[in-house]
Design a protein around this motif. Structure first.
Motif, PDB file in Angstrom:
ATOM      1  N   GLY A 147       0.834  -1.096   0.028  1.00 41.44           N
ATOM      2  CA  GLY A 147      -0.001  -0.038  -0.148  1.00 41.44           C
ATOM      3  C   GLY A 147       0.886   1.195  -0.107  1.00 41.44           C
ATOM      4  O   GLY A 147       0.201   2.397  -0.287  1.00 41.44           O
ATOM      5  N   TRP A 148       2.086   1.150   0.292  1.00 41.55           N
ATOM      6  CA  TRP A 148       2.924   2.388   0.686  1.00 41.55           C
ATOM      7  C   TRP A 148       3.678   2.629  -0.699  1.00 41.55           C
ATOM      8  O   TRP A 148       4.119   3.781  -0.683  1.00 41.55           O
ATOM      9  N   TYR A 175      11.547  -3.067  10.217  1.00 43.95           N
ATOM     10  CA  TYR A 175      12.100  -3.286  11.661  1.00 43.95           C
ATOM     11  C   TYR A 175      13.483  -3.487  11.324  1.00 43.95           C
ATOM     12  O   TYR A 175      14.181  -3.974  10.485  1.00 43.95           O
ATOM     13  N   GLN A 200       6.253  -1.993  14.646  1.00 49.69           N
ATOM     14  CA  GLN A 200       5.536  -2.078  13.379  1.00 49.69           C
ATOM     15  C   GLN A 200       5.967  -1.120  12.354  1.00 49.69           C
ATOM     16  O   GLN A 200       6.080   0.065  12.765  1.00 49.69           O
ATOM     17  N   ALA A 201       6.544  -1.469  11.163  1.00 48.52           N
ATOM     18  CA  ALA A 201       6.773  -0.481  10.319  1.00 48.52           C
ATOM     19  C   ALA A 201       6.271   0.626   9.985  1.00 48.52           C
ATOM     20  O   ALA A 201       5.124   0.838   9.681  1.00 48.52           O
ATOM     21  N   PRO A 202       6.864   1.931  10.401  1.00 49.76           N
ATOM     22  CA  PRO A 202       6.195   3.212  10.218  1.00 49.76           C
ATOM     23  C   PRO A 202       6.360   3.941   8.770  1.00 49.76           C
ATOM     24  O   PRO A 202       7.164   4.759   8.678  1.00 49.76           O
ATOM     25  N   ARG A 203       5.953   3.117   8.020  1.00 47.03           N
ATOM     26  CA  ARG A 203       6.353   3.381   6.760  1.00 47.03           C
ATOM     27  C   ARG A 203       5.517   4.932   6.195  1.00 47.03           C
ATOM     28  O   ARG A 203       6.275   5.368   5.074  1.00 47.03           O
ATOM     29  N   ALA A 204       4.789   5.378   6.994  1.00 39.06           N
ATOM     30  CA  ALA A 204       4.555   6.830   6.659  1.00 39.06           C
ATOM     31  C   ALA A 204       5.687   7.761   6.613  1.00 39.06           C
ATOM     32  O   ALA A 204       5.859   8.852   6.038  1.00 39.06           O
ATOM     33  N   LEU A 205       6.844   7.367   7.079  1.00 35.29           N
ATOM     34  CA  LEU A 205       8.309   7.929   7.202  1.00 35.29           C
ATOM     35  C   LEU A 205       9.132   7.909   5.905  1.00 35.29           C
ATOM     36  O   LEU A 205       9.838   8.483   5.574  1.00 35.29           O
ATOM     37  N   LYS A 207      10.813   8.150   2.332  1.00 38.92           N
ATOM     38  CA  LYS A 207      11.024   9.084   1.689  1.00 38.92           C
ATOM     39  C   LYS A 207      10.844  10.306   2.227  1.00 38.92           C
ATOM     40  O   LYS A 207      11.012  11.370   1.628  1.00 38.92           O
ATOM     41  N   GLN A 208      11.021  10.500   3.602  1.00 39.74           N
ATOM     42  CA  GLN A 208      10.947  11.759   4.270  1.00 39.74           C
ATOM     43  C   GLN A 208      12.083  11.921   5.322  1.00 39.74           C
ATOM     44  O   GLN A 208      12.301  13.001   5.916  1.00 39.74           O
ATOM     45  N   CYS A 296       8.102  -6.082   5.010  1.00 40.59           N
ATOM     46  CA  CYS A 296       8.801  -5.932   6.172  1.00 40.59           C
ATOM     47  C   CYS A 296       8.760  -7.346   7.018  1.00 40.59           C
ATOM     48  O   CYS A 296       9.099  -7.452   8.060  1.00 40.59           O
TER      49      CYS A 296
ATOM     50  N   LYS B 145      -5.623  -0.439   0.819  1.00 41.72           N
ATOM     51  CA  LYS B 145      -5.414  -1.926   0.123  1.00 41.72           C
ATOM     52  C   LYS B 145      -4.520  -2.726   1.170  1.00 41.72           C
ATOM     53  O   LYS B 145      -3.818  -2.229   1.978  1.00 41.72           O
ATOM     54  N   GLY B 199       6.300  -7.269  17.653  1.00 41.32           N
ATOM     55  CA  GLY B 199       6.955  -6.696  16.541  1.00 41.32           C
ATOM     56  C   GLY B 199       6.378  -6.580  15.358  1.00 41.32           C
ATOM     57  O   GLY B 199       5.053  -6.457  15.292  1.00 41.32           O
ATOM     58  N   GLN B 200       6.871  -6.549  14.348  1.00 40.79           N
ATOM     59  CA  GLN B 200       6.079  -6.403  12.885  1.00 40.79           C
ATOM     60  C   GLN B 200       4.783  -7.443  12.775  1.00 40.79           C
ATOM     61  O   GLN B 200       5.158  -8.489  13.095  1.00 40.79           O
ATOM     62  N   TYR B 286       6.463  16.432   7.507  1.00 38.51           N
ATOM     63  CA  TYR B 286       6.269  15.526   6.501  1.00 38.51           C
ATOM     64  C   TYR B 286       6.345  16.497   5.078  1.00 38.51           C
ATOM     65  O   TYR B 286       5.143  17.148   4.708  1.00 38.51           O
ATOM     66  N   THR B 287       6.865  16.044   4.007  1.00 42.88           N
ATOM     67  CA  THR B 287       6.932  16.715   2.791  1.00 42.88           C
ATOM     68  C   THR B 287       6.074  15.864   1.814  1.00 42.88           C
ATOM     69  O   THR B 287       5.830  16.606   0.908  1.00 42.88           O
ATOM     70  N   ILE B 288       5.602  14.741   1.990  1.00 43.51           N
ATOM     71  CA  ILE B 288       4.781  13.888   1.133  1.00 43.51           C
ATOM     72  C   ILE B 288       3.709  13.254   1.778  1.00 43.51           C
ATOM     73  O   ILE B 288       4.265  12.381   2.757  1.00 43.51           O
ATOM     74  N   ALA B 290       1.445  10.251   2.584  1.00 40.14           N
ATOM     75  CA  ALA B 290       1.749   8.705   2.167  1.00 40.14           C
ATOM     76  C   ALA B 290       0.461   8.193   1.278  1.00 40.14           C
ATOM     77  O   ALA B 290       0.476   7.470   0.445  1.00 40.14           O
ATOM     78  N   HIS B 292      -1.854   6.778   2.248  1.00 40.35           N
ATOM     79  CA  HIS B 292      -2.244   5.422   2.605  1.00 40.35           C
ATOM     80  C   HIS B 292      -1.938   5.056   3.977  1.00 40.35           C
ATOM     81  O   HIS B 292      -0.962   5.641   4.696  1.00 40.35           O
ATOM     82  N   ASN B 297      -1.023   0.021  11.299  1.00 41.36           N
ATOM     83  CA  ASN B 297      -0.438   1.354  11.762  1.00 41.36           C
ATOM     84  C   ASN B 297      -1.552   2.177  12.335  1.00 41.36           C
ATOM     85  O   ASN B 297      -1.085   3.373  12.643  1.00 41.36           O
TER      86      ASN B 297
END
Lengths: 306, 306
Positions: A147-148, A175, A200-205, A207-208, A296, B145, B199-200, B286-288, B290, B292, B297
């Motif tokens: 999704g990311w 992780y 849990q992977a903070p993937r909103a981060l 590219k930031q 992840c 998704k 964890g994840q 935050y520049t972008i 997400a 999603h 999360n």
């Protein structure tokens, strides 16, 4: 009766002993577990961790081994090497542990000009943001949806997001991922203050921030750090901070004191097959194949070099 | 200069203070952060944690508050209540902590008939597998998704996967989820040996075990447990196991000693709007956006009841 059987049944899900990727495994052959596949992988499927791009973070309880990512953040990684050579992190601390998020370490007084630790000679005090890697790079794609990011997979052995339209690749906040803390300005990191993902992977981060590597061994020395009592996991009481004895580049450590590790290549057939074995497990415990694996959730197998 | 700004910048990502869901937030209005939205939520957006379906796990370092899921696992939850009333877990331990996976607790001698702790009177020694919930149930869908389930969202305040074709709903293995350990036989759990995800999200386990609840407060008392040195995170040395003082049903604890919490309703506008605010963050850091959010999360906000 429920203790060991549960343990054994879940054992193939060990985070540090398994994998995943793009091409399907051969059809019609007998199912092999990810562990069986990895144990049978030829030596050619493994790569040595390069001492020139490996950091040892020495804690009282043991060593954390970090693989740096010069292909993604060349300027930050060069600066980190300069700082490690100059002993910058020796005697600093893990000064923040926020549950289900990150541990952060470096000089707790970095914000206080009067008390801040001096950077070693040669440290660059200003670097460009290195959030994404532009241009061509080998990308071993996972077929699984995400999704990311438009696509996900592995580049240089790191779990990455990839945008084929923009021709950009970036290390995902899985992780164990290591990132460079920054202020609001995108170019305000230099690699002195670092964080590792412990939840849990903070993937909103993604590219930031500039990602500079990942932990390949010793994660539990970071992830079990008592969480800080202050907001965002900070410890105001210096006694609660976890001391860092030293951070060294492996190539600066005498050969006899190194931790010589190998990582399974993400472009190896063993990695691809093991990933497929995880996507669709068949054993006495799992009754339903998931048919999917998340970027992840794909462990990157590590072994001691023979 | 890099410590507090980073902390503040990341603060809106606090795991226990934020959220996400299906319907888009109102267009054309000024952006509000998830925290601002939650802080402004009316009392009607919050629900009380029901003492009759809440467990207190008392550890030397503090209390872990668990919400049980009778709507998903009625037989297991009934058995767990019987065992809690009978003091089954008092004096037992967290006997396994596997990094990036689970902590597991209960009677470490459960496999040894000679040493196993006797179950309290009324405990059922055989239960059906309760892996998925069949039939209609309110489902607040996330539009995002997901690779593991046809649909994801929230039912009874739990993060769930949902299969509309099969009319099945199940609690997802997100951080903090509480499951019943079992042997290979699907119906081999009775709720005596329990595990919490630390964890994840290991969502390959979804629909493979009976999920009985989730931790709503005190996760860091479990997640920072030192990892066990044996395979799969077990501690062979009893001295290393983390003792459990007691596990009680909140309704069996005197009112003055209860931890009275409220949970933001996942069908509230505040929850929906806060989720959208997280999906597409707009702030100085935050520049972008997400665009999603992953099911696991999405924090489920908790507050002390006024």
């Amino acid at each position: 009766m429920r203790r060991l059987p549960l343990a054994l049944a879940l054992s193939a899900l060990l985070p540090f002993v398994a994998l995943a990727q793009a091409e399907p495994a051969a059809k019609g052959t007998k199912y092999r577990s990810a562990k069986e596949i990895i144990d049978a992988a030829p030596d050619s499927a493994w790569r040595d961790l390069d001492p020139a791009n490996t950091l040892y973070m020495e804690l009282p309880a043991g060593r954390v081994v970090i693989e740096l990512a010069p292909g993604f953040a060349p300027e930050h990684v060069a600066n980190i090497k300069t700082m490690a050579k100059g002993g910058f992190w020796d005697g600093t601390s893990i000064y923040r542990a926020q549950d289900n998020f990150v541990v952060q370490f470096g000089d707790v007084d970095a914000d206080d000009a009067a008390k801040a630790k001096k950077h070693p000679a040669g440290t660059k005090e200003k670097l460009p943001a290195e959030f994404t890697r532009k241009g061509p790079a080998r990308f071993d794609r996972l077929k699984d949806k995400d999704g990311w990011a438009p696509q996900v997979g592995f580049t240089d052995g790191f779990a990455v997001g990839h945008d084929p339209a923009k021709k950009e690749t970036w290390i995902a906040h899985c992780y164990g991922a290591l990132g460079a803390g920054r202020n609001n300005a995108p170019d305000s990191s230099i690699g002195a203050e670092l964080y590792v993902v412990i939840g849990q992977a903070p993937r909103a981060l993604d590219k930031q921030l500039t990602m500079v590597g990942r932990v390949v061994q010793g994660m539990s020395l970071l992830s079990a750090t008592p969480r800080g009592p202050e907001p965002m996991g900070f410890y105001e009481d210096p006694a609660q901070r976890a001391p860092i004895t030293a951070i060294r580049l492996a190539s600066d450590v005498p050969a006899a004191e190194r931790t010589n590790l190998q990582i399974l290549r993400t472009d190896s057939q063993a990695f691809i097959d093991a990933t497929e074995a995880r996507r669709n497990r068949k054993d006495d415990f799992y009754t339903i194949p998931a048919g999917h694996i998340d970027l992840c959730n794909v462990p990157l197998p590590v072994r001691t070099k023979k």
